[in-house]
Design a protein around this motif. Structure first.
Motif, PDB file in Angstrom:
ATOM      1  N   THR A   1       0.902   4.117  -2.614  1.00 11.29           N
ATOM      2  CA  THR A   1       0.555   5.557  -2.327  1.00 11.29           C
ATOM      3  C   THR A   1       1.581   6.401  -2.909  1.00 11.29           C
ATOM      4  OG1 THR A   1      -0.464   5.009  -0.102  1.00 11.29           O
ATOM      5  CG2 THR A   1       0.637   7.140  -0.402  1.00 11.29           C
ATOM      6  N   ASP A   2       2.945   5.978  -3.132  1.00  8.25           N
ATOM      7  CA  ASP A   2       3.979   6.580  -3.743  1.00  8.25           C
ATOM      8  C   ASP A   2       3.694   7.045  -5.191  1.00  8.25           C
ATOM      9  OD1 ASP A   2       5.295   7.052  -1.398  1.00  8.25           O
ATOM     10  OD2 ASP A   2       6.757   5.288  -1.712  1.00  8.25           O
ATOM     11  N   ALA A   3       3.181   5.810  -5.849  1.00  5.86           N
ATOM     12  CA  ALA A   3       3.032   5.800  -7.317  1.00  5.86           C
ATOM     13  C   ALA A   3       1.929   6.604  -7.776  1.00  5.86           C
ATOM     14  CB  ALA A   3       2.722   4.376  -7.580  1.00  5.86           C
ATOM     15  N   GLU A   4       0.700   6.701  -6.568  1.00  3.73           N
ATOM     16  CA  GLU A   4      -0.448   7.833  -6.660  1.00  3.73           C
ATOM     17  C   GLU A   4       0.066   9.004  -6.520  1.00  3.73           C
ATOM     18  OE1 GLU A   4      -4.935   8.057  -6.302  1.00  3.73           O
ATOM     19  OE2 GLU A   4      -3.412   6.569  -7.035  1.00  3.73           O
ATOM     20  N   ARG A   5       0.749   9.354  -5.599  1.00  5.25           N
ATOM     21  CA  ARG A   5       1.382  10.761  -5.707  1.00  5.25           C
ATOM     22  C   ARG A   5       2.205  11.067  -6.973  1.00  5.25           C
ATOM     23  NH1 ARG A   5       4.330  10.082  -1.734  1.00  5.25           N
ATOM     24  NH2 ARG A   5       2.666  10.211  -0.102  1.00  5.25           N
ATOM     25  N   ALA A   6       3.009  10.459  -7.362  1.00  2.84           N
ATOM     26  CA  ALA A   6       3.691  10.631  -8.559  1.00  2.84           C
ATOM     27  C   ALA A   6       2.677  10.782  -9.693  1.00  2.84           C
ATOM     28  CB  ALA A   6       4.689   9.728  -9.024  1.00  2.84           C
ATOM     29  N   TYR A   7       1.820   9.840  -9.775  1.00  5.70           N
ATOM     30  CA  TYR A   7       0.786   9.926 -10.951  1.00  5.70           C
ATOM     31  C   TYR A   7      -0.009  11.062 -11.034  1.00  5.70           C
ATOM     32  CZ  TYR A   7      -2.818   7.558 -13.927  1.00  5.70           C
ATOM     33  OH  TYR A   7      -3.618   7.388 -14.981  1.00  5.70           O
ATOM     34  N   VAL A   8      -0.514  11.557  -9.827  1.00  4.63           N
ATOM     35  CA  VAL A   8      -1.481  12.769  -9.691  1.00  4.63           C
ATOM     36  C   VAL A   8      -0.685  13.934 -10.248  1.00  4.63           C
ATOM     37  CG1 VAL A   8      -2.707  14.232  -8.102  1.00  4.63           C
ATOM     38  CG2 VAL A   8      -2.941  11.881  -7.953  1.00  4.63           C
ATOM     39  N   ALA A   9       0.644  14.048  -9.530  1.00  2.48           N
ATOM     40  CA  ALA A   9       1.658  15.131  -9.963  1.00  2.48           C
ATOM     41  C   ALA A   9       1.772  15.027 -11.537  1.00  2.48           C
ATOM     42  CB  ALA A   9       2.915  15.114  -9.116  1.00  2.48           C
ATOM     43  N   HIS A  10       2.106  13.844 -11.983  1.00  2.00           N
ATOM     44  CA  HIS A  10       2.378  13.803 -13.422  1.00  2.00           C
ATOM     45  C   HIS A  10       1.235  14.372 -14.335  1.00  2.00           C
ATOM     46  CE1 HIS A  10       3.396  11.750 -17.230  1.00  2.00           C
ATOM     47  NE2 HIS A  10       2.172  11.440 -17.393  1.00  2.00           N
ATOM     48  N   HIS A  11      -0.112  14.207 -13.923  1.00  2.00           N
ATOM     49  CA  HIS A  11      -1.221  14.873 -14.675  1.00  2.00           C
ATOM     50  C   HIS A  11      -1.295  16.386 -14.377  1.00  2.00           C
ATOM     51  CE1 HIS A  11      -3.411  11.227 -16.257  1.00  2.00           C
ATOM     52  NE2 HIS A  11      -3.073  10.370 -15.384  1.00  2.00           N
ATOM     53  N   GLN A  12      -0.869  16.696 -13.284  1.00  2.60           N
ATOM     54  CA  GLN A  12      -1.031  18.154 -13.142  1.00  2.60           C
ATOM     55  C   GLN A  12       0.268  18.668 -13.789  1.00  2.60           C
ATOM     56  OE1 GLN A  12      -0.219  17.928  -8.764  1.00  2.60           O
ATOM     57  NE2 GLN A  12      -2.647  18.149  -8.558  1.00  2.60           N
ATOM     58  N   ILE A  13       1.401  18.211 -13.917  1.00  3.03           N
ATOM     59  CA  ILE A  13       2.273  18.861 -14.809  1.00  3.03           C
ATOM     60  C   ILE A  13       2.026  18.955 -16.454  1.00  3.03           C
ATOM     61  CG2 ILE A  13       4.736  18.262 -15.906  1.00  3.03           C
ATOM     62  CD1 ILE A  13       4.556  19.913 -13.043  1.00  3.03           C
ATOM     63  N   GLU A  14       1.210  17.483 -16.654  1.00  2.00           N
ATOM     64  CA  GLU A  14       1.063  17.670 -18.142  1.00  2.00           C
ATOM     65  C   GLU A  14      -0.136  18.690 -18.376  1.00  2.00           C
ATOM     66  OE1 GLU A  14       2.050  15.933 -20.822  1.00  2.00           O
ATOM     67  OE2 GLU A  14       3.661  15.518 -19.264  1.00  2.00           O
ATOM     68  N   GLU A  15      -0.965  19.060 -17.428  1.00  2.00           N
ATOM     69  CA  GLU A  15      -1.989  19.900 -17.569  1.00  2.00           C
ATOM     70  C   GLU A  15      -1.445  21.418 -17.599  1.00  2.00           C
ATOM     71  OE1 GLU A  15      -5.102  19.853 -14.256  1.00  2.00           O
ATOM     72  OE2 GLU A  15      -5.497  17.950 -14.875  1.00  2.00           O
TER      73      GLU A  15
ATOM     74  N   ALA B   1       0.709  -1.130   0.126  1.00  3.65           N
ATOM     75  CA  ALA B   1       0.089   0.062   0.127  1.00  3.65           C
ATOM     76  C   ALA B   1       0.864   1.147  -0.066  1.00  3.65           C
ATOM     77  CB  ALA B   1      -0.963   0.067   1.379  1.00  3.65           C
ATOM     78  N   ALA B   2       2.015   1.386   0.630  1.00  2.00           N
ATOM     79  CA  ALA B   2       3.059   2.497   0.622  1.00  2.00           C
ATOM     80  C   ALA B   2       3.641   2.618  -0.524  1.00  2.00           C
ATOM     81  CB  ALA B   2       4.082   2.146   1.965  1.00  2.00           C
ATOM     82  N   ASN B   3       3.779   1.517  -1.358  1.00  2.00           N
ATOM     83  CA  ASN B   3       4.339   1.785  -2.912  1.00  2.00           C
ATOM     84  C   ASN B   3       3.297   2.320  -3.837  1.00  2.00           C
ATOM     85  OD1 ASN B   3       7.298   0.833  -3.079  1.00  2.00           O
ATOM     86  ND2 ASN B   3       6.225  -0.873  -1.742  1.00  2.00           N
TER      87      ASN B   3
ATOM     88  N   LEU C   1       7.490   7.950 -11.229  1.00  2.00           N
ATOM     89  CA  LEU C   1       6.181   7.178 -11.260  1.00  2.00           C
ATOM     90  C   LEU C   1       6.598   5.898 -11.908  1.00  2.00           C
ATOM     91  CD1 LEU C   1       3.180   6.873 -11.687  1.00  2.00           C
ATOM     92  CD2 LEU C   1       3.343   7.705 -14.049  1.00  2.00           C
ATOM     93  N   ARG C   2       7.528   5.648 -12.674  1.00  2.00           N
ATOM     94  CA  ARG C   2       7.836   4.572 -13.281  1.00  2.00           C
ATOM     95  C   ARG C   2       8.728   3.409 -11.926  1.00  2.00           C
ATOM     96  NH1 ARG C   2       9.281   6.821 -17.978  1.00  2.00           N
ATOM     97  NH2 ARG C   2      11.231   7.568 -17.382  1.00  2.00           N
ATOM     98  N   ARG C   3       9.527   4.097 -11.198  1.00  2.00           N
ATOM     99  CA  ARG C   3      10.302   3.469 -10.111  1.00  2.00           C
ATOM    100  C   ARG C   3       9.260   3.131  -9.027  1.00  2.00           C
ATOM    101  NH1 ARG C   3      13.834   7.902 -10.534  1.00  2.00           N
ATOM    102  NH2 ARG C   3      12.831   8.926  -8.798  1.00  2.00           N
ATOM    103  N   SER C   4       8.223   3.944  -8.640  1.00  3.11           N
ATOM    104  CA  SER C   4       7.269   3.594  -7.736  1.00  3.11           C
ATOM    105  C   SER C   4       6.386   2.406  -8.167  1.00  3.11           C
ATOM    106  CB  SER C   4       6.276   4.829  -7.406  1.00  3.11           C
ATOM    107  OG  SER C   4       5.845   5.347  -8.354  1.00  3.11           O
ATOM    108  N   LEU C   5       5.973   2.480  -9.457  1.00  3.98           N
ATOM    109  CA  LEU C   5       5.256   1.491  -9.829  1.00  3.98           C
ATOM    110  C   LEU C   5       5.939  -0.042  -9.755  1.00  3.98           C
ATOM    111  CD1 LEU C   5       3.161   3.142 -13.027  1.00  3.98           C
ATOM    112  CD2 LEU C   5       2.337   2.228 -10.612  1.00  3.98           C
ATOM    113  N   SER C   6       7.186   0.257 -10.132  1.00  8.02           N
ATOM    114  CA  SER C   6       8.133  -1.112 -10.284  1.00  8.02           C
ATOM    115  C   SER C   6       8.239  -1.519  -8.726  1.00  8.02           C
ATOM    116  CB  SER C   6       9.455  -0.707 -10.816  1.00  8.02           C
ATOM    117  OG  SER C   6      10.328  -1.933 -10.568  1.00  8.02           O
TER     118      SER C   6
END
Length: 293
Positions: A224-238, A220-222, A277-282
């Protein structure tokens, strides 16, 4: 969270009924069985007798006025009586009893395939709460919903892990409660020599379940890290999608020296977030593998 954990092998409709029927399950666990279903309840009989007595009084009064009127009154009052005799609508006090009887008849076969939170002692209850919180973190995450994790395997593995932890904790709680009751009455030295290793066995079992819970929490902690990076990734893309609008604005206002360096960092930040994001998903996938039997 729900107060009932159900074996994933229980059919979905019955599992939902189990989760919604905690009070009935508690009564069943305490040895309750419903009374046999009665064709017509005593309460309904009393209502019908009173209704018929009133009806007969009305019909008798109508008879004094004429045979035709008496016949009409008999028909009008007799039909509702017949309907009440044969329709199985429960009176208010019987509705709950009827519902509980139906639940009992459907769920009496599932003893051993559900765990009530009331089954757990304090220590076990805390562990189950931790496990269920970890499961919810993964299940409710965007990275899981959007398919970045193995959502199909999660849908099977997470309920199975939650159930196995709950099942083991229920057995541990029951045995630990009995052990404490025996020890509390005082032990002779001979019995104490036997009881001490058994107490250590209980502790070892709890540690083994704790290891399962901690594995879930690492996963779950991993996530959560992926979730944080994923949300930030979408915000940066916006933000990147609107860069040209920012560039036009700063050019028109003459604020180039202030804003342009910040805008140029967007591309760099996006690359860093992609890597994170790739690291946290891995890491999440690696943690997932440790949960598998």
């Amino acid at each position: 969270m729900a107060d009932v954990v159900v074996d994933p092998g229980v059919p979905p409709e019955d599992a939902q009924l189990l989760k919604e029927s905690r009070q009935v399950l508690i009564k069943m666990r305490q040895g309750w069985t419903p009374e046999p279903r009665r064709a017509v309840s005593s309460a309904r009989v009393r209502v019908l007798v009173a209704f018929m007595l009133v009806s007969l009084g009305v019909i008798a009064g109508a008879g004094l006025l004429g045979r035709g009127l008496a016949t009409l009154m008999f028909i009008l009052l007799g039909i509702p009586v017949m309907v009440m005799m044969f329709v199985r609508n429960e009176l208010p006090g019987e509705e709950r009893e009827g519902f509980e009887r139906d639940v009992y008849e459907q769920l009496r076969w599932y003893e051993g395939r559900y765990v009530l939170t009331e089954d757990l002692d304090e220590s076990a209850s805390r562990l189950l709460t931790r496990a269920r919180r970890a499961v919810s973190t993964v299940r409710d995450s965007r990275v899981n919903a959007d398919g970045l994790l193995d959502d199909v395997r999660n849908a099977v593995m997470l309920p199975a892990q939650e159930w196995e932890i709950a099942r083991l904790l229920a057995k541990l709680s029951a045995l630990r409660t009995k052990h404490r009751e025996t020890v509390s009455r005082g032990l002779t030295p001979e019995v104490e020599a036997v009881a001490a290793p058994l107490a250590r066995a209980l502790d070892s079992s709890e540690e083994a379940v704790l290891a399962r819970v901690e594995a879930l929490e690492r996963y779950a902690a991993n996530v959560t890290d992926a979730e944080r990076a994923y949300v930030a990734h979408h915000q940066i893309e916006e933000l990147r999608g609107r860069v040209h609008q920012y560039e036009e604005l700063v050019a028109e206002t003459g604020a180039d020296g202030f804003a342009v360096p910040e805008l140029e960092r967007l591309a760099e930040d996006a690359d860093l977030l992609d890597q994170a994001l790739r690291r946290s998903l891995s890491s999440a996938h690696e943690a997932f593998r440790h949960l598998e039997p």
